[in-house]
Design a protein around this motif. Sequence first.
Motif, PDB file in Angstrom:
ATOM      1  N   VAL A  75      16.162 -25.402  18.381  1.00 33.04           N
ATOM      2  CA  VAL A  75      17.388 -25.087  19.124  1.00 33.04           C
ATOM      3  C   VAL A  75      17.032 -24.167  20.297  1.00 33.04           C
ATOM      4  O   VAL A  75      16.315 -23.186  20.131  1.00 33.04           O
ATOM      5  N   ARG A  76      17.558 -24.480  21.471  1.00 32.66           N
ATOM      6  CA  ARG A  76      17.289 -23.689  22.681  1.00 32.66           C
ATOM      7  C   ARG A  76      18.604 -23.396  23.384  1.00 32.66           C
ATOM      8  O   ARG A  76      19.455 -24.278  23.516  1.00 32.66           O
ATOM      9  N   LEU A  77      18.767 -22.149  23.844  1.00 32.20           N
ATOM     10  CA  LEU A  77      19.947 -21.763  24.633  1.00 32.20           C
ATOM     11  C   LEU A  77      19.537 -21.505  26.071  1.00 32.20           C
ATOM     12  O   LEU A  77      18.542 -20.825  26.334  1.00 32.20           O
ATOM     13  N   VAL A  78      20.319 -22.037  26.996  1.00 33.71           N
ATOM     14  CA  VAL A  78      20.167 -21.781  28.428  1.00 33.71           C
ATOM     15  C   VAL A  78      21.509 -21.262  28.929  1.00 33.71           C
ATOM     16  O   VAL A  78      22.544 -21.886  28.689  1.00 33.71           O
ATOM     17  N   CYS A  79      21.486 -20.120  29.606  1.00 35.51           N
ATOM     18  CA  CYS A  79      22.726 -19.534  30.134  1.00 35.51           C
ATOM     19  C   CYS A  79      22.808 -19.747  31.641  1.00 35.51           C
ATOM     20  O   CYS A  79      21.795 -19.683  32.349  1.00 35.51           O
ATOM     21  N   ILE A  80      24.010 -19.996  32.113  1.00 30.93           N
ATOM     22  CA  ILE A  80      24.258 -20.263  33.531  1.00 30.93           C
ATOM     23  C   ILE A  80      25.377 -19.344  34.017  1.00 30.93           C
ATOM     24  O   ILE A  80      26.448 -19.297  33.424  1.00 30.93           O
ATOM     25  N   ASN A  81      25.097 -18.642  35.102  1.00 31.99           N
ATOM     26  CA  ASN A  81      26.114 -17.798  35.734  1.00 31.99           C
ATOM     27  C   ASN A  81      26.592 -18.493  37.005  1.00 31.99           C
ATOM     28  O   ASN A  81      25.852 -18.610  37.975  1.00 31.99           O
ATOM     29  N   SER A  82      27.840 -18.942  36.982  1.00 32.84           N
ATOM     30  CA  SER A  82      28.434 -19.635  38.130  1.00 32.84           C
ATOM     31  C   SER A  82      29.461 -18.779  38.858  1.00 32.84           C
ATOM     32  O   SER A  82      30.070 -19.237  39.827  1.00 32.84           O
ATOM     33  N   ASN A  83      29.692 -17.564  38.399  1.00 31.77           N
ATOM     34  CA  ASN A  83      30.731 -16.731  39.000  1.00 31.77           C
ATOM     35  C   ASN A  83      30.426 -16.404  40.457  1.00 31.77           C
ATOM     36  O   ASN A  83      29.275 -16.129  40.825  1.00 31.77           O
ATOM     37  N   PRO A  99      17.840 -21.864  40.088  1.00 31.99           N
ATOM     38  CA  PRO A  99      16.866 -20.779  39.974  1.00 31.99           C
ATOM     39  C   PRO A  99      17.198 -19.868  38.793  1.00 31.99           C
ATOM     40  O   PRO A  99      18.362 -19.654  38.464  1.00 31.99           O
ATOM     41  N   ALA A 100      16.135 -19.337  38.181  1.00 32.52           N
ATOM     42  CA  ALA A 100      16.290 -18.451  37.030  1.00 32.52           C
ATOM     43  C   ALA A 100      15.810 -17.047  37.367  1.00 32.52           C
ATOM     44  O   ALA A 100      15.054 -16.829  38.325  1.00 32.52           O
ATOM     45  N   THR A 101      16.206 -16.122  36.529  1.00 33.49           N
ATOM     46  CA  THR A 101      15.820 -14.725  36.728  1.00 33.49           C
ATOM     47  C   THR A 101      14.323 -14.505  36.535  1.00 33.49           C
ATOM     48  O   THR A 101      13.799 -13.481  36.963  1.00 33.49           O
ATOM     49  N   ASP A 102      13.619 -15.465  35.938  1.00 36.70           N
ATOM     50  CA  ASP A 102      12.176 -15.335  35.757  1.00 36.70           C
ATOM     51  C   ASP A 102      11.384 -15.838  36.962  1.00 36.70           C
ATOM     52  O   ASP A 102      10.155 -15.900  36.937  1.00 36.70           O
ATOM     53  N   GLY A 103      12.091 -16.221  38.035  1.00 34.13           N
ATOM     54  CA  GLY A 103      11.438 -16.652  39.262  1.00 34.13           C
ATOM     55  C   GLY A 103      11.171 -18.147  39.349  1.00 34.13           C
ATOM     56  O   GLY A 103      10.703 -18.637  40.378  1.00 34.13           O
ATOM     57  N   TYR A 159      18.086 -17.585  32.090  1.00 37.30           N
ATOM     58  CA  TYR A 159      19.349 -17.237  32.754  1.00 37.30           C
ATOM     59  C   TYR A 159      19.322 -17.805  34.167  1.00 37.30           C
ATOM     60  O   TYR A 159      18.529 -17.374  35.016  1.00 37.30           O
ATOM     61  N   LEU A 160      20.176 -18.793  34.419  1.00 37.79           N
ATOM     62  CA  LEU A 160      20.191 -19.543  35.672  1.00 37.79           C
ATOM     63  C   LEU A 160      21.355 -19.134  36.569  1.00 37.79           C
ATOM     64  O   LEU A 160      22.430 -18.775  36.086  1.00 37.79           O
ATOM     65  N   ARG A 161      21.146 -19.267  37.880  1.00 38.67           N
ATOM     66  CA  ARG A 161      22.191 -18.952  38.860  1.00 38.67           C
ATOM     67  C   ARG A 161      22.707 -20.229  39.515  1.00 38.67           C
ATOM     68  O   ARG A 161      21.959 -20.982  40.139  1.00 38.67           O
TER      69      ARG A 161
END
Length: 193
Positions: free
Chosen positions: A66-74, A17-21, A100-102
């Motif tokens: 170029v595309r960036l995808v960030c992942i928060n696994s903490n 899931p991402a912060t954009d829903g 921004y993905l969780r």
Amino acid sequence: MAFTLDISNTAPDFSLPATDGKTYSLGDFAEADILILSFTCNHCPFVTGSDETTRATVEKFADQGVRLVCINSNSKNTHPNDDFYHMVERMNEQKFPWVYLRDESQSVALAYGALRTPHFYVFNKERQLVYTGRAIDNPHHTEEATINDLNNALEELLAGKPVSTPQTNPIGCNVKWDAQDAHWMPAEACDLV
């Protein structure tokens, strides 16, 4: 395989899931000629210290596929500010040009072998790993940085050249693994170079 993906390994799939829903998988970014995945978080000073450098790099290459995808696994249990609510809040405040993905289960961090925040993985169109490690050599104090390895890797790739330095050690806080001490890392996690 080593704890962290090796150069030429294929990107593991995910559904997060991402912060954009929305929920995203690897295939949702198929249009990107170069895909960067970054394991990151909300609080780490190495992340927050270098976010604007990362933004500048992403914006520089955005019109070149170029595309960036960030992942928060903490773990939110280890660091409560890394929960999904604070991710949404941070994206609303900062308006970052990335998804921004969780990774709540931390399974994606394990699949990629994320070591630190931030830890960057650059994949070519075939989604083979061509660069892994840091973006810059001083993410905590960007004014003292002398090398932008992420920028250099992207420039070489876009010029049709092999990446001259395909691995560097990521610089930052370790991933906050659930049910572990805040500084714990898996025994098989080690420096890349």
